[in-house]
Design a protein around this motif. Structure first.
Motif, short mmCIF file in Angstrom:
data_model
loop_
_atom_site.label_atom_id
_atom_site.label_comp_id
_atom_site.label_asym_id
_atom_site.label_seq_id
_atom_site.Cartn_x
_atom_site.Cartn_y
_atom_site.Cartn_z
N PRO A 122 0.81 -1.22 0.00
CA PRO A 122 0.00 0.00 0.00
C PRO A 122 0.85 1.27 0.00
O PRO A 122 1.84 1.38 0.72
N ARG A 123 0.41 2.21 -0.83
CA ARG A 123 0.96 3.57 -0.84
C ARG A 123 -0.09 4.48 -0.22
O ARG A 123 -1.26 4.47 -0.64
N PHE A 124 0.31 5.25 0.78
CA PHE A 124 -0.59 6.14 1.49
C PHE A 124 -0.46 7.54 0.90
O PHE A 124 0.63 8.12 0.89
N THR A 125 -1.57 8.09 0.45
CA THR A 125 -1.61 9.44 -0.11
C THR A 125 -2.48 10.31 0.78
O THR A 125 -3.60 9.92 1.16
N ASP A 126 -1.97 11.49 1.12
CA ASP A 126 -2.68 12.42 2.01
C ASP A 126 -3.02 11.77 3.34
O ASP A 126 -4.16 11.83 3.83
N VAL B 202 0.36 16.65 10.86
CA VAL B 202 1.18 16.42 9.68
C VAL B 202 0.35 15.79 8.58
O VAL B 202 -0.46 14.89 8.83
N VAL B 203 0.54 16.28 7.35
CA VAL B 203 -0.07 15.68 6.17
C VAL B 203 1.06 15.18 5.28
O VAL B 203 1.99 15.93 4.96
N THR B 204 0.98 13.91 4.85
CA THR B 204 2.12 13.31 4.17
C THR B 204 1.68 12.19 3.23
O THR B 204 0.58 11.66 3.34
N ASP B 205 2.56 11.84 2.30
CA ASP B 205 2.47 10.61 1.52
C ASP B 205 3.59 9.69 2.00
O ASP B 205 4.70 10.16 2.33
N LEU B 206 3.35 8.37 1.99
CA LEU B 206 4.38 7.46 2.49
C LEU B 206 4.09 6.03 2.07
O LEU B 206 3.01 5.71 1.60
N THR B 207 5.09 5.17 2.30
CA THR B 207 4.97 3.74 2.04
C THR B 207 5.48 2.99 3.26
O THR B 207 6.45 3.41 3.91
N LEU B 208 4.83 1.87 3.59
CA LEU B 208 5.27 1.02 4.70
C LEU B 208 6.17 -0.08 4.17
O LEU B 208 5.84 -0.75 3.18
N SER B 209 7.31 -0.28 4.85
CA SER B 209 8.23 -1.36 4.47
C SER B 209 7.79 -2.68 5.10
O SER B 209 7.10 -2.69 6.12
N PRO B 210 8.18 -3.82 4.52
CA PRO B 210 7.89 -5.12 5.14
C PRO B 210 8.58 -5.24 6.50
O PRO B 210 9.56 -4.56 6.78
#
Length: 245
Positions: A24-28, A227-235
């Motif tokens: 999953p890629r998290f946007t906003d 905080v408002v951000t985009d991010l990715t979770l690593s395994p």
């Protein structure tokens, strides 16, 4: 269905798995975070060895996911505890409550996130950013922060949300004995901070037997951020095997 096909499946139910096969890629993704001081003995009762506690601090957070690959929008709330592991500073994820079942199932099964179902919300009310968590019909947490009172340095905001996180992966065997008991580590990557603020804040926790956030009582609010951000979770990566010890 042949045996080799079953081995390629991600999760059950077999024909309609509880969560999709995506990273999953998290946007906003929007955070309300309040760091508070609590009782050291209360932390010692819930933080597993070999993690170590420095200051008796807890980070309460409510996160509204604007858009998540495979899951869509949802909201999450929980507690994280600053810790050290072999000299590395990070956070132990103590409890997480979500209003999205696929994200809950994926977090627990594919990762080790301590997720369960709850009813969190994040919204603005008359100049205050408000984060709440309900369990069933009962309120268990209310957080308020002055809405965008002071800008926060984006690098500081990124540092807050990218510390390594540690979790317990517990899977029972069919006879009730532990099949997996590991301490695992993960971290957030590919962070884009879109906005960050700080300001005055307050936090109330209410006792509930099935959502015991108040077992880590609020003694003093230390800091707050929005905080408002985009991010990715690593395994996740195992760092300690309790069954081997």
């Amino acid at each position: 269905m042949e045996q080799h096909d079953i081995g390629r499946r991600l999760a059950t139910p077999l024909m309609n798995p509880a969560y999709p096969p995506v990273v999953p890629r998290f946007t906003d993704r929007e955070y309300l975070t309040i760091v508070y001081r609590t009782d050291r003995d209360a932390l010692r009762a819930v933080v597993p060895e070999p993690l170590e506690i420095d200051e008796p601090l807890v980070r309460f957070e409510v996160m509204r996911m604007g858009d998540v690959t495979g899951y869509g929008p949802y909201t999450e709330a929980g507690q994280a505890i600053p810790v050290r592991h072999r000299g590395e500073r990070g956070e132990y994820l103590h409890a997480m409550y979500l209003d999205n079942f696929p994200a809950t199932a994926s977090g627990r099964e594919a990762g080790a996130y301590p997720k369960t179902i709850g009813a969190p919300a994040l919204y603005v009310d008359h100049g205050a950013l408000v984060g709440v968590l309900d369990h069933g019909t009962l309120r268990v947490a209310t957080a308020t922060m002055g809405y965008k009172h002071h800008e926060l340095d984006p690098d500081e905001a990124a540092a807050q949300i990218t510390v390594p996180t540690f979790m317990l992966k517990l899977v029972p065997g069919y006879d009730g004995t532990p099949r997996t008991a590991q301490l695992v580590r993960t971290e957030i990557s590919d962070v884009v901070v879109k906005g960050a603020w700080t300001g005055p804040a307050r936090l109330q926790l209410f006792a509930h037997v099935l959502a015991p956030l108040a077992d880590l009582p609020v003694r003093e609010v230390v800091s707050a951020s929005h905080v408002v951000t985009d991010l990715t979770l690593s395994p996740v990566t195992p760092v300690h095997d309790y069954l081997a010890h």
